[in-house]
Design an enzyme around this catalytic site. Structure first.
Site, PDB file in Angstrom:
ATOM      1  N   ARG A  76      23.819 -42.052  -4.229  1.00  0.00           N
ATOM      2  CA  ARG A  76      24.207 -40.771  -3.618  1.00  0.00           C
ATOM      3  C   ARG A  76      24.635 -41.041  -2.179  1.00  0.00           C
ATOM      4  NH1 ARG A  76      19.747 -36.248  -5.060  1.00  0.00           N
ATOM      5  NH2 ARG A  76      21.463 -34.829  -4.572  1.00  0.00           N
ATOM      6  N   PRO A  77      25.814 -41.655  -2.000  1.00  0.00           N
ATOM      7  CA  PRO A  77      26.259 -41.997  -0.637  1.00  0.00           C
ATOM      8  C   PRO A  77      26.577 -40.752   0.182  1.00  0.00           C
ATOM      9  CG  PRO A  77      28.018 -42.418  -2.224  1.00  0.00           C
ATOM     10  CD  PRO A  77      26.823 -41.988  -3.024  1.00  0.00           C
ATOM     11  N   ILE A  78      26.656 -40.918   1.514  1.00  0.00           N
ATOM     12  CA  ILE A  78      27.064 -39.797   2.376  1.00  0.00           C
ATOM     13  C   ILE A  78      28.296 -40.185   3.203  1.00  0.00           C
ATOM     14  CG2 ILE A  78      24.815 -38.626   2.475  1.00  0.00           C
ATOM     15  CD1 ILE A  78      24.490 -39.859   5.305  1.00  0.00           C
ATOM     16  N   LYS A 132      17.876 -22.231  -3.845  1.00  0.00           N
ATOM     17  CA  LYS A 132      17.388 -23.432  -3.135  1.00  0.00           C
ATOM     18  C   LYS A 132      18.519 -24.142  -2.394  1.00  0.00           C
ATOM     19  CE  LYS A 132      16.338 -28.196  -4.292  1.00  0.00           C
ATOM     20  NZ  LYS A 132      17.667 -28.786  -4.494  1.00  0.00           N
ATOM     21  N   ASN A 133      19.631 -24.374  -3.078  1.00  0.00           N
ATOM     22  CA  ASN A 133      20.678 -25.189  -2.451  1.00  0.00           C
ATOM     23  C   ASN A 133      21.455 -24.449  -1.365  1.00  0.00           C
ATOM     24  OD1 ASN A 133      19.851 -27.407  -3.847  1.00  0.00           O
ATOM     25  ND2 ASN A 133      21.417 -27.279  -5.444  1.00  0.00           N
ATOM     26  N   ASP A 182      23.307 -29.728 -12.538  1.00  0.00           N
ATOM     27  CA  ASP A 182      21.896 -29.342 -12.395  1.00  0.00           C
ATOM     28  C   ASP A 182      21.348 -28.647 -13.643  1.00  0.00           C
ATOM     29  OD1 ASP A 182      22.105 -30.358  -9.855  1.00  0.00           O
ATOM     30  OD2 ASP A 182      22.400 -28.410  -8.909  1.00  0.00           O
ATOM     31  N   ARG A 240       9.537 -28.487  -5.595  1.00  0.00           N
ATOM     32  CA  ARG A 240      10.598 -28.533  -4.582  1.00  0.00           C
ATOM     33  C   ARG A 240      11.640 -27.453  -4.819  1.00  0.00           C
ATOM     34  NH1 ARG A 240      13.789 -33.240  -4.890  1.00  0.00           N
ATOM     35  NH2 ARG A 240      15.038 -31.907  -3.560  1.00  0.00           N
ATOM     36  N   CYS A 300      16.143 -36.378  -5.080  1.00  0.00           N
ATOM     37  CA  CYS A 300      16.030 -36.879  -6.450  1.00  0.00           C
ATOM     38  C   CYS A 300      16.844 -38.161  -6.623  1.00  0.00           C
ATOM     39  CB  CYS A 300      16.540 -35.830  -7.433  1.00  0.00           C
ATOM     40  SG  CYS A 300      15.564 -34.328  -7.455  1.00  0.00           S
ATOM     41  N   GLN A 310      31.370 -39.426   2.879  1.00  0.00           N
ATOM     42  CA  GLN A 310      32.327 -38.341   3.166  1.00  0.00           C
ATOM     43  C   GLN A 310      31.836 -37.453   4.312  1.00  0.00           C
ATOM     44  OE1 GLN A 310      35.436 -38.284   1.619  1.00  0.00           O
ATOM     45  NE2 GLN A 310      34.579 -40.245   0.968  1.00  0.00           N
TER      46      GLN A 310
END
Ligand code: EPU
Length: 428
Positions: free
Chosen positions: A121-123, A22-23, A304, A396, A116, A125
């Protein structure tokens, strides 16, 4: 809307085949935007995240064709259409559209991603990387606006080791002018998979899988065929299930090296685990030792798998401690496990599990994808029937989970929610 019904207490036996990762899938699909001719990705998992991304590529004018598990994307007709709302909010990985569209069109408008809820969960970077490459980035009404006259290679040091930022910067940099160096890069197998696809498309990338990645930009990228890697988290989930209730389960289509941290922990607990080529064999044992786990970036223990493993640890003798150093709030499954008779306390970023206890079936709710996996593990271990709602999270990320588990001898099925249950879901 449906719920999952699990009759616990049946041993699992036989072989289960793992699907594509998935990832990786959620990054490989946006990566196709960067090519000028059709790209085929083979072995994709049949999960809702893949279907949503297919829809998003179509929204920007791509021609997407799926046959069984293979997807062919013709990106030649794509345009830089703004995607501030809608499907982008349904999955976290829609942030890869930022890097890919910026790389191809030098501009993009993408709504802030969903996914999730595991704590903040910042972005930042990702954005730091795009800016270093020369993009102007602004956040307007919940959407990220990116624009660059020209993207120029840069040296980017990630302050946090981030899978998403590493991949996103690679996507933006492969068609930039000159050399980009990503320092303190994440090393997950999915990053190597994305780099392999991009290299097959004509990109020049060295060092994927190490903490320094060097990218020499090229003007154009072309179509190719690429086979996705197996899903190490799906594989790990079935390995944990085999440890919980398996009487000889073979997990097929695995790269065992991707799961060394899990396999080592299970062996420490006393579980029988053997590996060969692309398979893992696992057999449960009546008594398991308690262990402590700390999640870390790859090749450390994956966050995970922390949640499904917590369910298994309810069976271990003694006190186990699971500490999540990646996410601050990935413990919502523990409230549900307590409904099933588990003895778990959460203290900060650590879950303290006392065992062994016999789990009992209950009505529980999956709050996120891997919480759902944890509840499936618990349901199969428990006495009686467990009902799991929040199935959309499991769908998902787990391809044909019900069919795969029934193939191993489980008794598990989907049922429609009653009107009353639908109302409860809305009010929750
Ligand atoms: N982080 C920042 N700033 C950033 C990016 C990340 O502070 O700009 C922090 C995050 O808040 C987190 C840590 O860094 O605390 C690691 O986050 P990372 O960026 O590595 O995670 P991600 O790319 O958003 C991917 C997987 C997750 C998996 C993590 C960690 C995808 C689509 N998601 O997320 O998978 O947990 O890496 O391995 O690839 C799942 O499959 O259930 C799942 C949540």
């Amino acid at each position: 809307m449906e719920k999952l019904m699990i009759a616990g207490g049946y041993p699992l036996k036989g072989t289960v085949r793992v699907s594509g990762a998935k990832n990786s899938a959620v990054a490989l699909i946006p990566a196709t935007i960067l090519a000028d001719s059709p790209v085929t990705i083979e072995g994709l998992p049949d999960i809702s995240d893949v279907r949503i991304l297919k829809g998003l590529l179509e929204e920007i004018g791509g021609k997407v064709h799926i046959t069984e598990n293979d997807m062919t994307v013709d990106p030649s007709t794509m345009i830089s259409m703004p995607l501030p709302n809608g499907k982008v909010k349904k999955l976290r990985a829609s942030y890869y559209l930022m890097g890919a569209m910026l790389g191809r069109f030098k501009k993009a408008v993408i709504g802030l991603p969903g996914g999730c809820h595991l704590g903040p969960r910042p972005i930042d970077q990702h954005i730091k990387g795009f800016e270093a490459l020369g993009a102007k980035v602004s956040n307007e009404q919940g959407a990220i606006y990116l624009r660059a006259d020209e993207l120029k290679g840069a040296r980017i040091y990630l302050d946090v080791v981030s899978v998403g930022a590493t991949i996103n910067i690679m996507l933006a940099a492969v068609r930039a002018k000159g050399r980009t160096i990503i320092e303190n890069a994440a090393k997950e197998p999915e990053i190597i998979d994305v780099a392999t696809l991009l290299t097959n498309m004509g990109a020049k990338i060295k060092g994927a899988g190490t903490d320094i990645i060097r990218i020499d930009g090229v003007d154009t990228l072309h179509g190719c065929r690429h086979t996705i890697i197996p899903d190490r988290i799906e594989a790990g989930t079935y390995i944990i299930l085999g440890a919980a209730v398996g009487e000889g389960v073979i997990i097929d289509n695995v790269i065992p090296q991707h799961l060394e941290s899990l396999i080592a922990k299970l062996r420490e607990m006393g579980v029988i685990v053997e590996t060969k080529d692309d398979q893992v064999y696992v057999h449960s044992v009546p008594k398991m030792k308690a262990v402590d786990i700390k999640t870390l970036v790859y090749p450390g223990f994956p966050t995970d798998l922390q949640q499904p493993l917590t369910s298994l640890l309810t069976k271990s003798e003694g006190t186990s401690m699971v500490t999540d150093t990646i996410y601050s709030a990935r413990f919502k499954h523990t409230d549900e496990l307590r409904r099933m008779n588990a003895s778990i306390k959460v203290e900060g970023r650590t879950a303290v599990i006392h065992g062994p206890v016999k789990l009992t079936g209950a009505k529980v709710k999956a709050s996120d994808l891997r919480a759902g996996a944890a509840l499936v593990v618990a349901g199969l271990m428990a006495d009686g029937v467990t009902e799991v709602t929040g199935l959309e999270h499991i769908d998902r990320g787990y391809s044909h989970m019900v069919e795969k588990l029934n193939g191993l001898g489980a008794t598990i099925w989907r049922e429609s929610l009653t009107q009353e249950e639908i109302e409860q879901t809305k009010n929750a």
